[in-house]
Motif scaffolding. Sequence first.
Motif, PDB file in Angstrom:
ATOM      1  N   ILE A 146      24.665   3.368  49.837  1.00  0.00           N
ATOM      2  CA  ILE A 146      25.548   2.701  50.781  1.00  0.00           C
ATOM      3  C   ILE A 146      26.264   3.799  51.564  1.00  0.00           C
ATOM      4  N   VAL A 147      26.057   3.842  52.866  1.00  0.00           N
ATOM      5  CA  VAL A 147      26.576   4.936  53.689  1.00  0.00           C
ATOM      6  C   VAL A 147      27.997   4.590  54.156  1.00  0.00           C
ATOM      7  N   ASN A 148      28.677   5.550  54.757  1.00  0.00           N
ATOM      8  CA  ASN A 148      30.091   5.433  55.117  1.00  0.00           C
ATOM      9  C   ASN A 148      30.403   4.153  55.892  1.00  0.00           C
ATOM     10  N   ASN A 149      31.545   3.552  55.548  1.00  0.00           N
ATOM     11  CA  ASN A 149      32.148   2.443  56.294  1.00  0.00           C
ATOM     12  C   ASN A 149      31.378   1.133  56.207  1.00  0.00           C
ATOM     13  N   VAL A 150      30.432   1.024  55.292  1.00  0.00           N
ATOM     14  CA  VAL A 150      29.737  -0.251  55.102  1.00  0.00           C
ATOM     15  C   VAL A 150      30.705  -1.243  54.459  1.00  0.00           C
ATOM     16  N   VAL A 151      30.683  -2.480  54.943  1.00  0.00           N
ATOM     17  CA  VAL A 151      31.502  -3.537  54.350  1.00  0.00           C
ATOM     18  C   VAL A 151      30.599  -4.707  53.988  1.00  0.00           C
ATOM     19  N   MET A 152      30.891  -5.333  52.860  1.00  0.00           N
ATOM     20  CA  MET A 152      30.113  -6.501  52.451  1.00  0.00           C
ATOM     21  C   MET A 152      31.046  -7.606  51.986  1.00  0.00           C
ATOM     22  N   ALA A 185      31.956   7.274  51.628  1.00  0.00           N
ATOM     23  CA  ALA A 185      33.375   7.060  51.896  1.00  0.00           C
ATOM     24  C   ALA A 185      33.652   5.784  52.681  1.00  0.00           C
ATOM     25  N   ASN A 186      34.756   5.143  52.301  1.00  0.00           N
ATOM     26  CA  ASN A 186      35.352   4.006  53.015  1.00  0.00           C
ATOM     27  C   ASN A 186      34.533   2.718  52.923  1.00  0.00           C
ATOM     28  N   ALA A 187      33.533   2.670  52.059  1.00  0.00           N
ATOM     29  CA  ALA A 187      32.758   1.440  51.911  1.00  0.00           C
ATOM     30  C   ALA A 187      33.523   0.437  51.050  1.00  0.00           C
ATOM     31  N   HIS A 188      33.197  -0.840  51.212  1.00  0.00           N
ATOM     32  CA  HIS A 188      33.827  -1.916  50.437  1.00  0.00           C
ATOM     33  C   HIS A 188      32.762  -2.761  49.757  1.00  0.00           C
TER      34      HIS A 188
END
Length: 285
Positions: free
Chosen positions: A139-145, A123-126
């Motif tokens: 890719i775990v929660n809240n990861v941003v790239m 959840a909430n990854a970008h």
Amino acid sequence: MHAVGENGGARVHPTAIVAPEAQLGRGVVIGPWCSVGPNVVIEDNVELISHVVVDGHTRLGAGSRYFPFSTVGMAPQDLKYKGEPTRCEVGARTVVREHVTIHRGTAVGSGLTHIGDDVLIMANAHVAHDCTLGDRVIIVNNVVMGGHVTIEDDARVMGSAAIHQFVRIGHAALVGGVAGVEADVIPYGSVLGNRARLVGLHWIWLRRNGVQSAEIHRMRKAFFTLYPKGASEDGPFAARLEVMRREFGDEPRVREILEFIDAPSRRGLVRVARGDFSTAETEGA
């Protein structure tokens, strides 16, 4: 594939909006309040649970699942983007959880955002424009790239990590939670911290995936040849690299690390942590 309205075996909830030009495979389920654009191809047995938006020139691989409020193939967050028909692809059996955003590529980049098979994006990854994720990535929660990030097969990126644009993360690497990754992570590498520092190899993944103790021992020796215990990277890295190449280059996984280091890079390599690598040794326990 069948256009909407043909008898293709797809089930579309009456509140969903699906463009007539969209192509739907057999067994597709499109739940309430979803939106599917005209240039979208959805392969067999894909499920959009509810409130999912899929747009652009996007292909969703067979058996993949999309949870509420995720968006796939939307325009990139790049001011240079002028509406070019760039693409987004998601592989088979990939799972995209709530509020994930996956943007299509840009004309100045590769033109493609690609996610492989059997990926889990929590959840909430970008996933930004022009990113490439290999197979079995988590890719775990809240990861941003940022844009143009490459994450190779079997890598793990823990919660709330941030990855700088153009960074490469190697095969089966581990990025710790809340890490800020500004440079490339070698295959099987384990990095922690903000800013991220290399603390060892991903020993747990190696053991869980059947790598024998003798090979792990050789990899450990190769790693500490390149990154001696207690040393920073201020010393002659190039000389240590050549010793590693000469003494351990016949090991397939060490050769993989060497090829990664030799490849062109926009960001350079993550630096080694100072200290005695106690974290790396604990990870291997």
